[in-house]
Design a protein around this motif. Sequence first.
Motif, short mmCIF file in Angstrom:
data_model
loop_
_atom_site.label_atom_id
_atom_site.label_comp_id
_atom_site.label_asym_id
_atom_site.label_seq_id
_atom_site.Cartn_x
_atom_site.Cartn_y
_atom_site.Cartn_z
N TYR A 69 0.79 -1.09 -0.01
CA TYR A 69 -0.07 -0.01 0.03
C TYR A 69 0.81 1.26 0.02
N SER A 70 1.97 1.20 -0.02
CA SER A 70 3.09 2.41 0.26
C SER A 70 3.24 2.58 -1.55
N GLY A 71 3.14 3.95 -1.54
CA GLY A 71 3.36 4.43 -3.13
C GLY A 71 2.99 5.78 -3.17
N GLY A 72 3.56 6.61 -4.07
CA GLY A 72 3.59 7.98 -4.30
C GLY A 72 3.80 8.51 -3.05
N SER A 73 2.88 9.28 -2.53
CA SER A 73 3.27 10.34 -1.30
C SER A 73 3.10 9.55 -0.03
N VAL A 74 2.43 8.43 -0.17
CA VAL A 74 2.11 7.76 1.00
C VAL A 74 3.08 6.17 1.15
N THR A 75 3.48 6.55 2.49
CA THR A 75 4.64 5.36 2.85
C THR A 75 4.36 4.82 4.39
N PHE A 76 3.95 3.52 4.39
CA PHE A 76 3.69 2.91 5.52
C PHE A 76 4.78 2.28 6.19
N ALA A 77 5.20 2.45 7.59
CA ALA A 77 5.98 1.78 8.23
C ALA A 77 5.78 0.29 8.23
N PRO A 78 6.61 -0.91 8.48
CA PRO A 78 6.46 -2.06 8.43
C PRO A 78 5.32 -2.62 9.21
N LEU A 79 5.31 -2.22 10.52
CA LEU A 79 4.15 -2.52 11.38
C LEU A 79 3.14 -1.64 11.71
N THR A 80 2.88 -0.89 10.58
CA THR A 80 1.79 0.38 10.77
C THR A 80 0.54 -0.84 11.06
N PHE A 81 0.17 -1.66 10.48
CA PHE A 81 -1.11 -2.38 10.64
C PHE A 81 -1.19 -2.93 11.93
N PHE A 82 0.04 -3.57 12.42
CA PHE A 82 -0.17 -4.26 13.72
C PHE A 82 -0.36 -3.33 14.87
N TRP A 83 0.31 -1.87 14.67
CA TRP A 83 0.04 -0.86 15.77
C TRP A 83 -1.22 -0.43 15.78
N LYS A 84 -1.85 -0.39 14.64
CA LYS A 84 -3.38 0.15 14.40
C LYS A 84 -4.30 -0.89 14.98
N GLN A 85 -3.83 -2.26 14.67
CA GLN A 85 -4.63 -3.37 15.32
C GLN A 85 -4.87 -3.56 16.83
N LEU A 86 -3.26 -3.15 17.40
CA LEU A 86 -3.30 -3.35 18.75
C LEU A 86 -4.46 -2.00 19.49
N MET A 87 -4.39 -0.92 18.56
CA MET A 87 -5.16 0.27 18.99
C MET A 87 -6.84 -0.41 19.09
N TRP A 88 -7.19 -1.13 17.80
CA TRP A 88 -8.34 -1.58 17.94
C TRP A 88 -8.58 -2.63 18.80
N VAL A 89 -7.91 -3.41 19.25
CA VAL A 89 -7.85 -4.46 20.48
C VAL A 89 -8.40 -3.55 21.73
N ALA A 90 -7.39 -2.81 21.69
CA ALA A 90 -7.54 -1.83 23.25
C ALA A 90 -8.94 -1.31 23.35
N VAL A 91 -9.59 -0.90 22.00
CA VAL A 91 -11.09 -0.42 22.11
C VAL A 91 -11.91 -1.47 22.08
N SER A 92 -11.79 -2.57 21.48
CA SER A 92 -12.83 -3.48 21.39
C SER A 92 -12.81 -4.43 22.76
N LEU A 93 -11.78 -4.73 23.24
CA LEU A 93 -12.05 -5.53 24.56
C LEU A 93 -12.76 -4.91 25.67
N PRO A 94 -12.94 -3.73 26.03
CA PRO A 94 -13.78 -3.03 27.03
C PRO A 94 -15.24 -3.23 26.29
N VAL A 95 -15.37 -3.10 25.24
CA VAL A 95 -16.77 -3.48 24.40
C VAL A 95 -17.25 -4.87 24.98
#
Length: 406
Positions: A69-95
Amino acid sequence: MTTTETYGAGRTPTRFQAKIDRWLGRSEQTAVGRWFWEIDRVLLLLVLLLIAIGLVSVAAASPASAQRYSGGSVTFAPLTFFWKQLMWVAVSLPVMLAVSMLPITLARRAALMGAAFFSILLILTPIIGVEVNGAKRWIGVGISQFQPSEFLKPLYVIAMAWILSLRATDRTLPVVPITGAMTLILAAALMKQPDLGQTVIFLALWVTLLIISGTSMKFVGALGGMAVAGLVCAYLFYDTARLRIDGFLFSEGDTYQTDMAHATITAGGLLGSGPGGGEAKFRLPEAHTDYVFSVIGEEFGLIACMGVALVFLAIVVRVFLKLLDEQDEFKLLAAAGLAVQFGLQAFINMAVNVQIAPSKGMTLPFISYGGSSMIALSMGMGLLLAFTRRNPYLNKSPYIIRWSGR
Protein backbone atom coordinates in the motif's frame (compact mmCIF):
# COMPACT_ATOMS: atom_id res chain seq x y z
CA MET A 1 -17.37 -17.11 54.11
CA THR A 2 -15.08 -16.09 56.98
CA THR A 3 -11.48 -14.89 56.69
CA THR A 4 -10.29 -18.15 58.27
CA GLU A 5 -12.21 -20.24 55.74
CA THR A 6 -10.81 -18.17 52.87
CA TYR A 7 -7.14 -17.82 53.79
CA GLY A 8 -6.62 -20.54 56.41
CA ALA A 9 -6.00 -20.38 60.14
CA GLY A 10 -3.27 -18.04 61.26
CA ARG A 11 -3.09 -16.23 57.93
CA THR A 12 -3.93 -12.58 57.40
CA PRO A 13 -4.80 -11.41 53.88
CA THR A 14 -2.68 -8.71 52.31
CA ARG A 15 -4.32 -5.48 51.26
CA PHE A 16 -4.22 -6.65 47.62
CA GLN A 17 -5.78 -10.03 48.48
CA ALA A 18 -8.51 -8.36 50.49
CA LYS A 19 -9.29 -5.99 47.62
CA ILE A 20 -9.48 -8.85 45.09
CA ASP A 21 -11.73 -10.83 47.44
CA ARG A 22 -13.95 -7.80 47.93
CA TRP A 23 -14.41 -7.46 44.16
CA LEU A 24 -14.38 -11.08 43.01
CA GLY A 25 -15.10 -13.20 46.11
CA ARG A 26 -17.89 -15.75 45.80
CA SER A 27 -19.67 -14.27 48.81
CA GLU A 28 -19.66 -10.74 47.42
CA GLN A 29 -22.60 -9.16 45.60
CA THR A 30 -20.74 -6.58 43.50
CA ALA A 31 -21.57 -6.49 39.79
CA VAL A 32 -17.99 -7.42 38.89
CA GLY A 33 -17.98 -10.27 41.42
CA ARG A 34 -21.23 -11.76 40.09
CA TRP A 35 -19.98 -11.42 36.51
CA PHE A 36 -16.67 -13.11 37.31
CA TRP A 37 -18.33 -16.22 38.77
CA GLU A 38 -21.15 -16.39 36.23
CA ILE A 39 -19.09 -15.90 33.05
CA ASP A 40 -17.77 -18.90 31.12
CA ARG A 41 -14.11 -18.24 31.86
CA VAL A 42 -12.91 -21.04 29.57
CA LEU A 43 -14.79 -19.48 26.65
CA LEU A 44 -13.39 -16.06 27.53
CA LEU A 45 -9.83 -17.43 27.64
CA LEU A 46 -10.25 -19.07 24.23
CA VAL A 47 -11.39 -15.76 22.75
CA LEU A 48 -8.45 -13.93 24.35
CA LEU A 49 -6.16 -16.60 22.88
CA LEU A 50 -7.60 -15.90 19.41
CA ILE A 51 -7.03 -12.17 19.85
CA ALA A 52 -3.41 -12.80 20.86
CA ILE A 53 -2.93 -15.06 17.82
CA GLY A 54 -4.46 -12.34 15.70
CA LEU A 55 -1.99 -9.73 16.90
CA VAL A 56 0.95 -12.01 16.11
CA SER A 57 -0.54 -12.83 12.69
CA VAL A 58 -1.16 -9.19 11.76
CA ALA A 59 2.40 -8.36 12.86
CA ALA A 60 3.64 -11.07 10.48
CA ALA A 61 1.48 -9.80 7.59
CA SER A 62 1.96 -6.09 8.23
CA PRO A 63 5.30 -5.64 6.36
CA ALA A 64 3.85 -7.19 3.20
CA SER A 65 0.70 -5.05 3.30
CA ALA A 66 2.67 -1.91 4.20
CA GLN A 67 4.91 -2.45 1.18
CA ARG A 68 1.91 -3.12 -1.07
CA TYR A 69 0.00 0.00 0.00
CA SER A 70 3.00 2.32 0.03
CA GLY A 71 3.32 4.37 -3.09
CA GLY A 72 3.46 7.96 -4.27
CA SER A 73 3.25 10.31 -1.30
CA VAL A 74 1.99 7.56 1.05
CA THR A 75 4.55 5.43 2.90
CA PHE A 76 3.63 2.95 5.61
CA ALA A 77 6.06 1.73 8.25
CA PRO A 78 6.46 -2.08 8.27
CA LEU A 79 4.41 -2.56 11.46
CA THR A 80 1.79 0.13 10.78
CA PHE A 81 -1.10 -2.31 10.60
CA PHE A 82 0.03 -4.12 13.75
CA TRP A 83 0.02 -0.92 15.82
CA LYS A 84 -3.38 0.03 14.43
CA GLN A 85 -4.73 -3.43 15.23
CA LEU A 86 -3.36 -3.15 18.77
CA MET A 87 -5.27 0.11 19.13
CA TRP A 88 -8.49 -1.51 17.90
CA VAL A 89 -8.01 -4.40 20.33
CA ALA A 90 -7.64 -1.88 23.16
CA VAL A 91 -10.95 -0.33 22.10
CA SER A 92 -12.77 -3.62 21.46
CA LEU A 93 -11.91 -5.55 24.63
CA PRO A 94 -13.78 -3.13 26.94
CA VAL A 95 -16.74 -3.31 24.55
CA MET A 96 -16.81 -7.12 24.77
CA LEU A 97 -16.50 -7.16 28.56
CA ALA A 98 -19.10 -4.42 29.04
CA VAL A 99 -21.63 -6.18 26.79
CA SER A 100 -20.99 -9.50 28.55
CA MET A 101 -22.00 -7.88 31.86
CA LEU A 102 -25.43 -6.80 30.61
CA PRO A 103 -28.51 -8.46 32.12
CA ILE A 104 -30.23 -10.76 29.62
CA THR A 105 -33.30 -8.54 29.25
CA LEU A 106 -31.25 -5.41 28.65
CA ALA A 107 -28.94 -7.21 26.21
CA ARG A 108 -31.94 -8.44 24.23
CA ARG A 109 -33.56 -5.01 24.05
CA ALA A 110 -30.33 -3.31 23.02
CA ALA A 111 -29.71 -5.97 20.36
CA LEU A 112 -33.23 -5.59 18.93
CA MET A 113 -32.86 -1.82 18.65
CA GLY A 114 -29.42 -2.25 17.12
CA ALA A 115 -30.78 -4.79 14.63
CA ALA A 116 -33.44 -2.31 13.46
CA PHE A 117 -30.87 0.50 13.16
CA PHE A 118 -28.26 -1.46 11.22
CA SER A 119 -30.92 -3.09 9.00
CA ILE A 120 -31.93 0.38 7.83
CA LEU A 121 -28.27 1.28 7.24
CA LEU A 122 -27.73 -1.95 5.31
CA ILE A 123 -30.67 -1.20 3.03
CA LEU A 124 -29.34 2.33 2.45
CA THR A 125 -25.73 1.23 1.85
CA PRO A 126 -26.08 0.71 -1.95
CA ILE A 127 -27.40 4.28 -2.12
CA ILE A 128 -25.20 6.21 0.31
CA GLY A 129 -22.29 3.81 0.65
CA VAL A 130 -18.64 4.29 -0.32
CA GLU A 131 -17.50 2.28 -3.34
CA VAL A 132 -14.35 0.19 -2.83
CA ASN A 133 -13.11 -2.23 -5.51
CA GLY A 134 -16.42 -2.01 -7.36
CA ALA A 135 -18.64 -2.75 -4.34
CA LYS A 136 -20.64 -0.48 -2.04
CA ARG A 137 -20.42 -2.27 1.31
CA TRP A 138 -19.15 0.54 3.52
CA ILE A 139 -20.59 3.77 4.90
CA GLY A 140 -18.19 6.65 5.42
CA VAL A 141 -18.10 8.44 8.79
CA GLY A 142 -15.64 11.34 8.77
CA ILE A 143 -12.17 9.97 8.05
CA SER A 144 -13.26 6.38 8.69
CA GLN A 145 -15.83 3.92 7.35
CA PHE A 146 -17.65 0.84 8.57
CA GLN A 147 -19.54 -2.12 7.13
CA PRO A 148 -23.15 -2.29 8.44
CA SER A 149 -23.44 -6.01 7.66
CA GLU A 150 -20.60 -6.81 10.12
CA PHE A 151 -22.48 -5.16 12.99
CA LEU A 152 -25.83 -6.53 11.87
CA LYS A 153 -24.86 -10.23 11.87
CA PRO A 154 -24.89 -10.84 15.64
CA LEU A 155 -27.84 -8.47 16.13
CA TYR A 156 -29.78 -10.26 13.39
CA VAL A 157 -29.26 -13.56 15.24
CA ILE A 158 -30.70 -12.06 18.43
CA ALA A 159 -33.69 -10.60 16.59
CA MET A 160 -34.49 -13.87 14.79
CA ALA A 161 -34.00 -15.85 18.03
CA TRP A 162 -36.43 -13.59 19.87
CA ILE A 163 -39.12 -13.82 17.18
CA LEU A 164 -38.78 -17.61 16.86
CA SER A 165 -38.87 -18.03 20.65
CA LEU A 166 -42.30 -16.39 20.73
CA ARG A 167 -43.72 -19.58 19.25
CA ALA A 168 -43.11 -21.28 22.61
CA THR A 169 -45.87 -19.13 24.12
CA ASP A 170 -48.21 -19.03 21.11
CA ARG A 171 -47.96 -21.77 18.47
CA THR A 172 -50.24 -19.84 16.09
CA LEU A 173 -47.80 -16.98 15.54
CA PRO A 174 -46.47 -16.95 11.92
CA VAL A 175 -42.86 -16.61 13.04
CA VAL A 176 -41.36 -18.52 10.11
CA PRO A 177 -42.92 -16.33 7.37
CA ILE A 178 -42.05 -13.18 9.34
CA THR A 179 -38.39 -14.11 9.83
CA GLY A 180 -38.19 -15.39 6.25
CA ALA A 181 -39.48 -12.13 4.80
CA MET A 182 -37.06 -10.10 6.93
CA THR A 183 -34.15 -12.29 5.88
CA LEU A 184 -35.00 -12.03 2.18
CA ILE A 185 -35.11 -8.23 2.41
CA LEU A 186 -31.65 -8.18 3.96
CA ALA A 187 -30.36 -10.72 1.42
CA ALA A 188 -31.64 -8.55 -1.45
CA ALA A 189 -29.85 -5.52 0.03
CA LEU A 190 -26.62 -7.50 0.35
CA MET A 191 -26.79 -8.78 -3.22
CA LYS A 192 -27.30 -5.22 -4.40
CA GLN A 193 -23.95 -4.15 -2.90
CA PRO A 194 -22.90 -6.87 -4.09
CA ASP A 195 -21.81 -9.12 -1.18
CA LEU A 196 -22.45 -12.77 -1.95
CA GLY A 197 -20.52 -14.08 1.05
CA GLN A 198 -22.57 -12.19 3.63
CA THR A 199 -25.77 -13.18 1.82
CA VAL A 200 -24.86 -16.84 2.27
CA ILE A 201 -24.11 -16.22 5.97
CA PHE A 202 -27.48 -14.58 6.68
CA LEU A 203 -29.47 -17.26 4.84
CA ALA A 204 -27.51 -20.06 6.53
CA LEU A 205 -28.10 -18.50 9.96
CA TRP A 206 -31.84 -18.30 9.35
CA VAL A 207 -32.05 -21.95 8.33
CA THR A 208 -29.89 -22.97 11.31
CA LEU A 209 -32.18 -21.14 13.74
CA LEU A 210 -35.23 -22.77 12.13
CA ILE A 211 -33.70 -26.21 12.67
CA ILE A 212 -32.77 -25.51 16.29
CA SER A 213 -36.23 -24.07 17.00
CA GLY A 214 -37.85 -27.34 15.93
CA THR A 215 -39.20 -26.42 12.51
CA SER A 216 -40.42 -29.40 10.47
CA MET A 217 -37.58 -31.12 8.62
CA LYS A 218 -39.86 -31.43 5.59
CA PHE A 219 -40.01 -27.65 5.44
CA VAL A 220 -36.24 -27.41 5.94
CA GLY A 221 -35.78 -29.93 3.12
CA ALA A 222 -38.01 -27.79 0.90
CA LEU A 223 -35.83 -24.79 1.76
CA GLY A 224 -32.80 -26.83 0.70
CA GLY A 225 -34.39 -27.48 -2.68
CA MET A 226 -35.20 -23.77 -3.01
CA ALA A 227 -31.57 -22.96 -2.14
CA VAL A 228 -30.32 -25.16 -4.99
CA ALA A 229 -32.77 -23.50 -7.38
CA GLY A 230 -31.69 -20.08 -6.09
CA LEU A 231 -28.04 -20.96 -6.67
CA VAL A 232 -28.80 -21.95 -10.27
CA CYS A 233 -30.70 -18.69 -10.81
CA ALA A 234 -27.87 -16.71 -9.25
CA TYR A 235 -25.40 -18.36 -11.63
CA LEU A 236 -27.61 -17.58 -14.63
CA PHE A 237 -28.68 -14.04 -13.78
CA TYR A 238 -26.31 -12.66 -11.11
CA ASP A 239 -22.93 -11.71 -12.57
CA THR A 240 -21.06 -11.69 -9.24
CA ALA A 241 -22.10 -15.26 -8.45
CA ARG A 242 -21.29 -16.49 -11.95
CA LEU A 243 -17.80 -14.96 -11.91
CA ARG A 244 -17.03 -16.43 -8.47
CA ILE A 245 -18.31 -19.90 -9.38
CA ASP A 246 -16.54 -19.96 -12.76
CA GLY A 247 -13.31 -18.82 -11.16
CA PHE A 248 -13.56 -21.52 -8.50
CA LEU A 249 -14.68 -24.46 -10.67
CA PHE A 250 -13.01 -23.70 -13.99
CA SER A 251 -10.19 -21.27 -13.02
CA GLU A 252 -11.70 -18.69 -15.35
CA GLY A 253 -11.26 -14.95 -14.90
CA ASP A 254 -9.01 -13.38 -12.29
CA THR A 255 -7.95 -16.07 -9.81
CA TYR A 256 -4.72 -14.38 -8.77
CA GLN A 257 -5.77 -13.83 -5.15
CA THR A 258 -6.85 -17.41 -4.44
CA ASP A 259 -3.86 -18.83 -6.35
CA MET A 260 -1.44 -16.70 -4.32
CA ALA A 261 -3.24 -17.59 -1.09
CA HIS A 262 -2.73 -21.28 -1.81
CA ALA A 263 0.91 -20.73 -2.79
CA THR A 264 1.53 -18.74 0.40
CA ILE A 265 -0.13 -21.11 2.85
CA THR A 266 1.80 -24.08 1.47
CA ALA A 267 5.15 -22.27 1.20
CA GLY A 268 6.08 -22.84 4.83
CA GLY A 269 5.43 -26.56 4.96
CA LEU A 270 4.49 -28.15 8.29
CA LEU A 271 6.60 -25.95 10.57
CA GLY A 272 6.79 -22.68 8.63
CA SER A 273 9.64 -20.40 7.62
CA GLY A 274 9.70 -18.65 11.00
CA PRO A 275 8.44 -15.21 12.10
CA GLY A 276 9.39 -12.64 9.48
CA GLY A 277 10.82 -15.29 7.17
CA GLY A 278 7.97 -15.43 4.67
CA GLU A 279 8.53 -14.27 1.11
CA ALA A 280 5.39 -15.37 -0.74
CA LYS A 281 3.28 -13.06 1.46
CA PHE A 282 4.78 -10.03 -0.32
CA ARG A 283 2.96 -11.11 -3.51
CA LEU A 284 -0.32 -11.79 -1.66
CA PRO A 285 -3.09 -9.17 -1.88
CA GLU A 286 -4.84 -8.32 1.40
CA ALA A 287 -2.31 -10.32 3.41
CA HIS A 288 -3.40 -8.65 6.66
CA THR A 289 -7.17 -9.08 6.18
CA ASP A 290 -8.84 -11.73 3.99
CA TYR A 291 -5.73 -13.88 3.58
CA VAL A 292 -3.99 -13.60 6.94
CA PHE A 293 -4.60 -17.34 7.44
CA SER A 294 -2.25 -18.00 4.51
CA VAL A 295 0.44 -15.86 6.16
CA ILE A 296 0.08 -17.98 9.30
CA GLY A 297 0.68 -21.05 7.14
CA GLU A 298 3.81 -19.64 5.53
CA GLU A 299 5.51 -18.30 8.66
CA PHE A 300 4.26 -20.69 11.36
CA GLY A 301 3.41 -23.79 9.34
CA LEU A 302 0.38 -25.90 8.52
CA ILE A 303 0.46 -27.30 12.07
CA ALA A 304 -0.16 -23.77 13.37
CA CYS A 305 -3.05 -23.42 10.92
CA MET A 306 -4.58 -26.60 12.30
CA GLY A 307 -4.10 -25.24 15.81
CA VAL A 308 -5.97 -22.04 14.91
CA ALA A 309 -8.80 -24.08 13.37
CA LEU A 310 -9.00 -26.17 16.56
CA VAL A 311 -9.37 -23.03 18.69
CA PHE A 312 -12.35 -21.94 16.58
CA LEU A 313 -13.82 -25.44 16.85
CA ALA A 314 -13.26 -25.47 20.61
CA ILE A 315 -15.21 -22.21 20.99
CA VAL A 316 -18.21 -23.53 19.05
CA VAL A 317 -18.17 -26.92 20.83
CA ARG A 318 -17.84 -25.22 24.22
CA VAL A 319 -20.95 -23.14 23.58
CA PHE A 320 -23.04 -26.10 22.42
CA LEU A 321 -21.97 -28.19 25.42
CA LYS A 322 -22.98 -25.29 27.64
CA LEU A 323 -26.42 -25.24 26.02
CA LEU A 324 -27.21 -28.95 26.48
CA ASP A 325 -29.28 -28.28 29.59
CA GLU A 326 -30.52 -24.78 28.67
CA GLN A 327 -34.26 -24.44 29.28
CA ASP A 328 -34.83 -20.89 28.07
CA GLU A 329 -35.86 -21.01 24.41
CA PHE A 330 -34.58 -17.53 23.60
CA LYS A 331 -31.17 -17.99 25.25
CA LEU A 332 -30.77 -21.36 23.51
CA LEU A 333 -31.50 -19.94 20.06
CA ALA A 334 -29.49 -16.75 20.59
CA ALA A 335 -26.34 -18.42 21.92
CA ALA A 336 -26.44 -21.27 19.40
CA GLY A 337 -27.00 -18.83 16.52
CA LEU A 338 -24.12 -16.60 17.63
CA ALA A 339 -21.81 -19.62 17.90
CA VAL A 340 -22.80 -20.81 14.41
CA GLN A 341 -22.32 -17.33 12.96
CA PHE A 342 -18.85 -17.11 14.50
CA GLY A 343 -17.81 -20.61 13.40
CA LEU A 344 -19.30 -20.32 9.91
CA GLN A 345 -17.45 -17.07 9.17
CA ALA A 346 -14.18 -18.65 10.33
CA PHE A 347 -14.80 -21.78 8.25
CA ILE A 348 -15.56 -19.80 5.08
CA ASN A 349 -12.41 -17.68 5.44
CA MET A 350 -10.18 -20.70 6.01
CA ALA A 351 -11.87 -22.61 3.17
CA VAL A 352 -11.15 -19.75 0.76
CA ASN A 353 -7.49 -19.69 1.83
CA VAL A 354 -7.05 -23.41 1.09
CA GLN A 355 -9.05 -23.18 -2.17
CA ILE A 356 -12.03 -25.34 -1.20
CA ALA A 357 -14.43 -22.39 -1.51
CA PRO A 358 -14.65 -19.42 -3.91
CA SER A 359 -13.37 -16.05 -2.76
CA LYS A 360 -15.85 -14.28 -0.45
CA GLY A 361 -14.00 -11.23 0.89
CA MET A 362 -14.67 -12.35 4.47
CA THR A 363 -12.35 -11.77 7.43
CA LEU A 364 -11.12 -14.38 9.92
CA PRO A 365 -12.75 -13.51 13.30
CA PHE A 366 -10.42 -11.79 15.80
CA ILE A 367 -7.39 -12.57 13.61
CA SER A 368 -7.79 -10.48 10.45
CA TYR A 369 -6.97 -6.78 10.61
CA GLY A 370 -9.91 -4.38 10.78
CA GLY A 371 -11.33 -1.82 13.19
CA SER A 372 -15.07 -2.07 12.57
CA SER A 373 -14.77 -5.84 12.18
CA MET A 374 -12.98 -6.15 15.54
CA ILE A 375 -15.56 -4.00 17.34
CA ALA A 376 -18.48 -5.87 15.74
CA LEU A 377 -16.98 -9.24 16.64
CA SER A 378 -16.33 -8.09 20.21
CA MET A 379 -19.93 -6.94 20.50
CA GLY A 380 -21.18 -10.30 19.20
CA MET A 381 -18.87 -12.27 21.49
CA GLY A 382 -19.94 -10.09 24.41
CA LEU A 383 -23.56 -11.04 23.68
CA LEU A 384 -22.58 -14.71 23.48
CA LEU A 385 -20.79 -14.49 26.83
CA ALA A 386 -23.84 -12.76 28.31
CA PHE A 387 -26.27 -15.43 27.09
CA THR A 388 -24.08 -18.29 28.37
CA ARG A 389 -23.60 -16.83 31.86
CA ARG A 390 -24.75 -19.17 34.61
CA ASN A 391 -25.29 -18.69 38.33
CA PRO A 392 -22.67 -21.03 39.86
CA TYR A 393 -24.94 -21.77 42.83
CA LEU A 394 -27.91 -23.05 40.86
CA ASN A 395 -28.42 -26.81 41.16
CA LYS A 396 -25.92 -26.90 44.06
CA SER A 397 -26.59 -28.68 47.34
CA PRO A 398 -27.88 -26.63 50.33
CA TYR A 399 -24.57 -27.37 52.11
CA ILE A 400 -22.54 -25.60 49.40
CA ILE A 401 -24.91 -22.64 49.40
CA ARG A 402 -24.69 -22.26 53.20
CA TRP A 403 -20.91 -22.69 53.15
CA SER A 404 -20.48 -19.96 50.53
CA GLY A 405 -22.46 -17.47 52.55
CA ARG A 406 -25.45 -17.45 50.19
